[in-house]
Motif scaffolding. Structure first.
Motif, mmCIF file in Angstrom:
data_model
loop_
_atom_site.group_PDB
_atom_site.id
_atom_site.type_symbol
_atom_site.label_atom_id
_atom_site.label_comp_id
_atom_site.label_asym_id
_atom_site.label_seq_id
_atom_site.Cartn_x
_atom_site.Cartn_y
_atom_site.Cartn_z
ATOM 1 N N GLY A 146 0.796 -1.216 0.000
ATOM 2 C CA GLY A 146 0.000 0.000 0.000
ATOM 3 C C GLY A 146 0.828 1.266 0.000
ATOM 4 O O GLY A 146 2.041 1.238 -0.246
ATOM 5 N N GLN A 183 -7.847 -7.724 6.195
ATOM 6 C CA GLN A 183 -8.844 -7.327 7.191
ATOM 7 C C GLN A 183 -8.131 -7.233 8.527
ATOM 8 O O GLN A 183 -7.449 -8.168 8.944
ATOM 9 C CB GLN A 183 -9.983 -8.358 7.265
ATOM 10 C CG GLN A 183 -11.017 -8.073 8.334
ATOM 11 C CD GLN A 183 -11.826 -6.818 8.036
ATOM 12 O OE1 GLN A 183 -12.380 -6.682 6.957
ATOM 13 N NE2 GLN A 183 -11.878 -5.899 8.989
ATOM 14 N N SER A 184 -8.267 -6.078 9.164
ATOM 15 C CA SER A 184 -7.590 -5.907 10.442
ATOM 16 C C SER A 184 -8.581 -6.035 11.582
ATOM 17 O O SER A 184 -9.779 -5.776 11.433
ATOM 18 C CB SER A 184 -6.906 -4.537 10.502
ATOM 19 O OG SER A 184 -7.876 -3.517 10.513
ATOM 20 N N GLN A 220 -7.140 1.760 15.299
ATOM 21 C CA GLN A 220 -6.819 1.283 13.969
ATOM 22 C C GLN A 220 -8.053 1.312 13.073
ATOM 23 O O GLN A 220 -9.181 1.170 13.535
ATOM 24 C CB GLN A 220 -6.294 -0.156 14.030
ATOM 25 C CG GLN A 220 -4.877 -0.256 14.551
ATOM 26 C CD GLN A 220 -3.887 0.300 13.556
ATOM 27 O OE1 GLN A 220 -3.876 -0.102 12.402
ATOM 28 N NE2 GLN A 220 -3.055 1.224 13.999
ATOM 29 N N ASN A 221 -7.798 1.470 11.809
ATOM 30 C CA ASN A 221 -8.884 1.388 10.846
ATOM 31 C C ASN A 221 -9.271 -0.085 10.692
ATOM 32 O O ASN A 221 -8.488 -0.893 10.233
ATOM 33 C CB ASN A 221 -8.406 1.949 9.506
ATOM 34 C CG ASN A 221 -9.503 1.963 8.472
ATOM 35 O OD1 ASN A 221 -10.598 1.428 8.702
ATOM 36 N ND2 ASN A 221 -9.225 2.573 7.341
ATOM 37 N N SER A 233 -8.743 -3.375 4.181
ATOM 38 C CA SER A 233 -7.699 -2.609 3.512
ATOM 39 C C SER A 233 -7.385 -3.277 2.186
ATOM 40 O O SER A 233 -7.081 -4.474 2.142
ATOM 41 C CB SER A 233 -6.451 -2.559 4.393
ATOM 42 O OG SER A 233 -5.369 -2.043 3.671
ATOM 43 N N THR A 234 -7.491 -2.527 1.121
ATOM 44 C CA THR A 234 -7.222 -3.108 -0.198
ATOM 45 C C THR A 234 -6.198 -2.266 -0.944
ATOM 46 O O THR A 234 -6.211 -1.033 -0.892
ATOM 47 C CB THR A 234 -8.505 -3.184 -1.040
ATOM 48 O OG1 THR A 234 -9.098 -1.880 -1.104
ATOM 49 C CG2 THR A 234 -9.484 -4.162 -0.446
ATOM 50 N N ASN A 235 -5.303 -2.952 -1.618
ATOM 51 C CA ASN A 235 -4.267 -2.287 -2.402
ATOM 52 C C ASN A 235 -4.105 -3.010 -3.727
ATOM 53 O O ASN A 235 -4.275 -4.232 -3.803
ATOM 54 C CB ASN A 235 -2.923 -2.319 -1.672
ATOM 55 C CG ASN A 235 -2.977 -1.605 -0.340
ATOM 56 O OD1 ASN A 235 -3.073 -0.390 -0.295
ATOM 57 N ND2 ASN A 235 -2.945 -2.371 0.742
ATOM 58 N N SER A 259 -5.110 2.330 -3.364
ATOM 59 C CA SER A 259 -5.043 2.010 -1.945
ATOM 60 C C SER A 259 -6.196 2.719 -1.258
ATOM 61 O O SER A 259 -6.294 3.948 -1.328
ATOM 62 C CB SER A 259 -3.711 2.454 -1.351
ATOM 63 O OG SER A 259 -3.694 2.219 0.038
ATOM 64 N N ASN A 260 -7.045 1.980 -0.632
ATOM 65 C CA ASN A 260 -8.190 2.645 -0.005
ATOM 66 C C ASN A 260 -7.814 3.359 1.279
ATOM 67 O O ASN A 260 -8.638 4.025 1.890
ATOM 68 C CB ASN A 260 -9.328 1.644 0.242
ATOM 69 C CG ASN A 260 -8.986 0.658 1.345
ATOM 70 O OD1 ASN A 260 -7.818 0.470 1.667
ATOM 71 N ND2 ASN A 260 -9.996 0.012 1.899
ATOM 72 N N THR A 261 -6.545 3.247 1.695
ATOM 73 C CA THR A 261 -6.096 3.985 2.872
ATOM 74 C C THR A 261 -5.243 5.193 2.501
ATOM 75 O O THR A 261 -4.785 5.922 3.371
ATOM 76 C CB THR A 261 -5.267 3.063 3.788
ATOM 77 O OG1 THR A 261 -4.149 2.569 3.046
ATOM 78 C CG2 THR A 261 -6.090 1.898 4.287
ATOM 79 N N LYS A 312 -7.070 7.928 -3.719
ATOM 80 C CA LYS A 312 -6.971 6.477 -3.560
ATOM 81 C C LYS A 312 -6.345 5.843 -4.793
ATOM 82 O O LYS A 312 -5.653 4.842 -4.703
ATOM 83 C CB LYS A 312 -8.366 5.887 -3.300
ATOM 84 C CG LYS A 312 -8.943 6.271 -1.939
ATOM 85 C CD LYS A 312 -10.288 5.623 -1.721
ATOM 86 C CE LYS A 312 -10.750 5.752 -0.279
ATOM 87 N NZ LYS A 312 -10.728 7.112 0.238
#
Lengths: 159, 616
Positions: free
Chosen positions: A121, B123-124, B130-131, B135-137, B162-164, B169
């Motif tokens: 990322g 997935q966290s 934390q978010n 989370s996808t990249n 990256s959605n973060t 993004k």
């Protein structure tokens, strides 16, 4: 066989790794190394530019790949420059350098600094200037760690 | 075939040369073996191919490095880097290799893709800090093109998601559309313009670059964004433009090549600030030109350049553009067993380059260097003098800086390499205007570096002590110690550690910083690996304003699940990973700054080459 090392590469070596006085004489050949200004008085920063190895503000790198960042800082005056390289807000390298003459100092992340390329990322790199105080907005550059696996981990050197 | 200006046979990159691939007509298969001449560099090295550390796979024979790529390198652009840690200082060489398929057969045309795709999702679960969303990249490394016998069109770039990420993004970076006809090309995107040192020795910007090459001459035409850019809204569509022309020609006089380079750049930078630049500068406009020659004559190497500029540093006020000039000279010659170098630089008070905000101005410098070697050791010395305010402007003081440096290095066979360096400088002002105090300082730096390595491990220790005594600001000192260790007992296990201690003292305030990092990985078996990173930093100051400890740690276990999944693309790889991360900031001054978080991530990663070609 004669070995000739002008411009004191050892100084550059240690400067890269630890930070020290920027006293390289006559940087002909890399003349873009400074811009005019006031060389006396208290140290103040007038310009900061951050780039990766590719000379740009963005880079894409495979997981566990190596990456370095470079800061070009223009200043007036002289004195102690304290800074820290941050990745995602976490310090990865501390820099102390006495700036005694000139108007530009180049800070490179040390070759042995481990730039985190662990997590996939986007990651943000910035330089936190602790001294002198500056009102300049700290620029940020971004690298993206892709999920491509590396054949070999960073690390060991071999003779 | 291997091409491009930087990837020729016997490319000289500092003292480090790329010997193989040696022919610009090499096929991809022939370009799987790299041979590098390290010149005088004798210390441990790091070799990176496409940012992957392949050092442990490199064979070293004297000053030659040999690396064989196990698998066939993909077509397209590859980057080869060498970091050398010689006792006399580090060296670094870098090459951009463009690998293409064996020349297309006569009459054959093809469309090809050398792209790759990587996707990851995790997935966290953990602390509320934390978010906790998915989370996808993703990264699509595009390299597609079409070619016939003489014409080739390629598009390269990275589309990342990256959605973060913030603020965007999705981003497209490092993209380049290139149309080549034999040795000529037209490129649109992230281009690199080669000017001269006084104009812009290397200008990496977004824009359009046309290159025309003949046997001894190269012509470049540039239209690019003036500021460093990161988005689409730049280059052709920006108001911050630079136009440039570069011409390089090689002459042959008495068997010695002499290269003549010239560059002319003109443009306007309406927004000097950008995403990676922060400045107090104002919008500016200007022109700059440089003419450089270098070569050898009478056993003397020379480089000389003259520059001219016309620059309006603030287009928002009534000030007018100023014209000025600059000049640089450098000579080197071996005499009486000693290598000598002389440098001279003059840059007028108003000299400036629209393409290089760091261009030197208002300075005159002389430098003399000498160096020699005794067996396995070497000694070098430099002296220099600089003067600011070259036109003795009564509004500013005239400032002189004198510097001297000594370096001794020894590199005995099978022993650690060691180098010591001492630098001293003294700065002083004269002819101060009324009301401006006399200024001056003296500084010294003592530094040392030693490194040693054997197959399977290497180490490096660097020490530095620096002081400055300023007439108005008093005395300050700084010190730094940095040690690094790398172990790779086998190809399945690697460990890297670095510890740095630094401190400084100014105005009776002492600052101390400690930073330790460790990273490693262990391939337990062909399908399971462990990776981990740990970083701890501590900052402390005697004035009680700073006292904190920061820790970050991550451990990941990854399993190769490729055989368990259907093959979506030929050659795709998939892995499942479980990661644990820990972040903690403990501030001993202000507890409200304290932060702590722990998370667990379960992720999946898929990578796939998107390669193929169709002839027609």
């Amino acid at each position: 066989m004669n070995h000739f090392y002008f411009a004191c590469p050892m100084l550059i070596a240690v400067a890269i790794m630890t930070g020290c006085a920027d006293m390289r004489p006559v940087p002909v050949g890399s003349i873009g190394a400074a811009g005019g200004g006031t060389t006396t008085g208290a140290l103040s920063i007038t310009r900061i530019e951050l780039v990766f190895d590719n000379g740009r503000a963005q880079a894409t790198i495979p997981r566990n790949g190596r990456l370095s960042a470079h800061a070009s800082i223009q200043f007036n005056g002289n004195g102690l420059l304290r800074a820290a390289w941050l990745v995602d807000g976490n310090p990865i390298e501390i820099v102390n350098r006495n700036v005694v003459f000139g108007e530009t100092v180049i800070l490179d992340t040390s070759p042995i600094t481990l730039m985190p390329t662990f997590a996939d990322g986007a990651h943000e790199v910035t330089l936190r200037i602790d001294q002198p105080q500056t009102a300049l907005r700290m620029p940020q550059i971004q690298y993206f760690v892709s999920g491509d696996a590396m054949p070999v981990r960073p690390g060991v050197t071999h003779e | 075939m291997l091409s491009s200006a930087v990837a020729q046979a016997n490319v000289v990159n500092g003292q480090i040369r790329l010997l193989r691939p040696a022919s610009v007509s090499a096929s991809v298969d022939e370009a799987q073996e790299f041979e590098i001449d390290m010149g005088a560099y004798r210390g441990p090295v790091i070799v990176l191919l496409d940012n992957a550390d392949v050092t442990s796979l490199v064979q070293r024979d004297g000053n030659r490095l040999l690396y064989r790529q196990d698998s066939v390198l993909s077509l397209g652009v590859h980057h080869l880097q060498v970091w050398a840690t010689d006792p006399a200082g580090p060296g670094r060489a870098k090459w951009e290799l463009v690998l293409s398929q064996t020349p297309t057969a006569a009459g054959q045309r093809e469309i090809y893709s050398r792209s790759s795709l990587s996707l990851s999702a995790s997935q966290s679960a953990g602390d509320k800090t934390q978010n906790s969303s998915l989370s996808t990249n993703g990264n699509l490394a595009l390299n597609v093109g079409a070619k016939s016998e003489q014409v080739e069109a390629t598009f390269q770039g990275n589309i990342t998601y990256s959605n973060t990420a913030t603020p965007n993004k999705t981003s497209l970076s490092n993209y380049l559309l290139t149309i080549k006809h034999e040795n000529d090309s037209l490129a649109l995107g992230d281009v690199n313009f080669k000017g001269t040192p006084l104009t812009a020795s290397s200008l990496a910007r977004r824009g359009v670059l046309a290159t025309v090459n003949s046997s001894d001459t190269s012509l470049q035409l540039l239209e690019a964004s003036a500021n460093t850019v990161s988005g689409w809204n730049s280059g052709l569509f920006s108001q911050n433009r630079i136009y440039g022309v570069g011409l390089t020609s090689t002459l042959h006089a008495s068997g010695q090549p002499i290269r003549i380079s010239s560059a002319v750049l003109s443009g306007e930078n309406g927004a000097p600030q950008s995403v990676n630049v922060s400045t107090t500068e104002t919008p500016s406009r200007g022109k700059v030109a440089g003419l450089q020659g270098n070569g050898r004559a009478f056993d003397t190497g020379f480089t000389a350049e003259v520059g001219w500029s016309n620059y309006d540093k603030n287009t928002t006020d009534t000030s007018k553009a100023q014209t000025d000039r600059a000049m640089s000279l450098q000579f080197d010659k071996a005499l009486m067993g000693i290598a000598w170098t002389f440098n001279y630089l003059f840059a007028g008070p108003e000299f400036a380059s629209i393409a290089n905000p760091r261009a030197q101005r208002d300075r005159q410098q002389y430098g003399l260097g000498a160096g020699t070697a005794f067996g396995v050791s070497s000694l070098s010395a430099t002296v220099s003098q600089s003067r600011d305010n070259v036109d003795s402007n009564p509004m500013n003081p005239v400032v002189f800086n004198n510097a001297i440096g000594l370096t001794y290095a020894i590199a005995p066979v099978k022993w650690p390499v060691l180098s010591l360096s001492w630098q001293n400088s003294k700065m002083s002002s004269t002819a101060e205007p009324i009301g401006v105090p006399h200024a001056g300082n003296s500084s010294s730096t003592l530094s040392g570096n030693t490194s040693y390595g054997q197959p399977g491990w290497s180490s490096n220790l660097a020490l530095s002590l620096s002081s400055i005594d300023d007439l108005t600001q008093g005395k300050s000192t700084s010190n730094s110690q940095q040690i690094s260790l790398n172990f790779q007992p086998s190809k399945d296990w690697n460990l890297s550690e670095a510890l740095s201690l630094s401190g400084n003292e100014h105005a009776a305030v002492k600052q101390k910083n400690k930073l330790a990092t460790i990273a490693g990985d262990w391939r337990l078996n062909p399908t399971h690996s462990l990776n981990g990173q740990l970083s701890i930093s501590r900052n402390d100051s005697s004035d009680g304003l700073t006292d904190n400890v920061q820790q970050t740690a991550a451990l990941r276990s990854a399993w190769n699940i490729t055989p368990s999944l259907p093959q979506m693309f030929r050659g795709n790889q998939a892995s499942l990973s479980l990661s644990i991360s820990h972040n903690r900031l403990q501030d001993n001054i202000l507890a409200t700054r304290n932060q702590s978080s722990n998370s667990i991530f379960l992720g999946i990663n898929v990578t796939a080459p998107l390669e193929g070609r169709v002839g027609f």
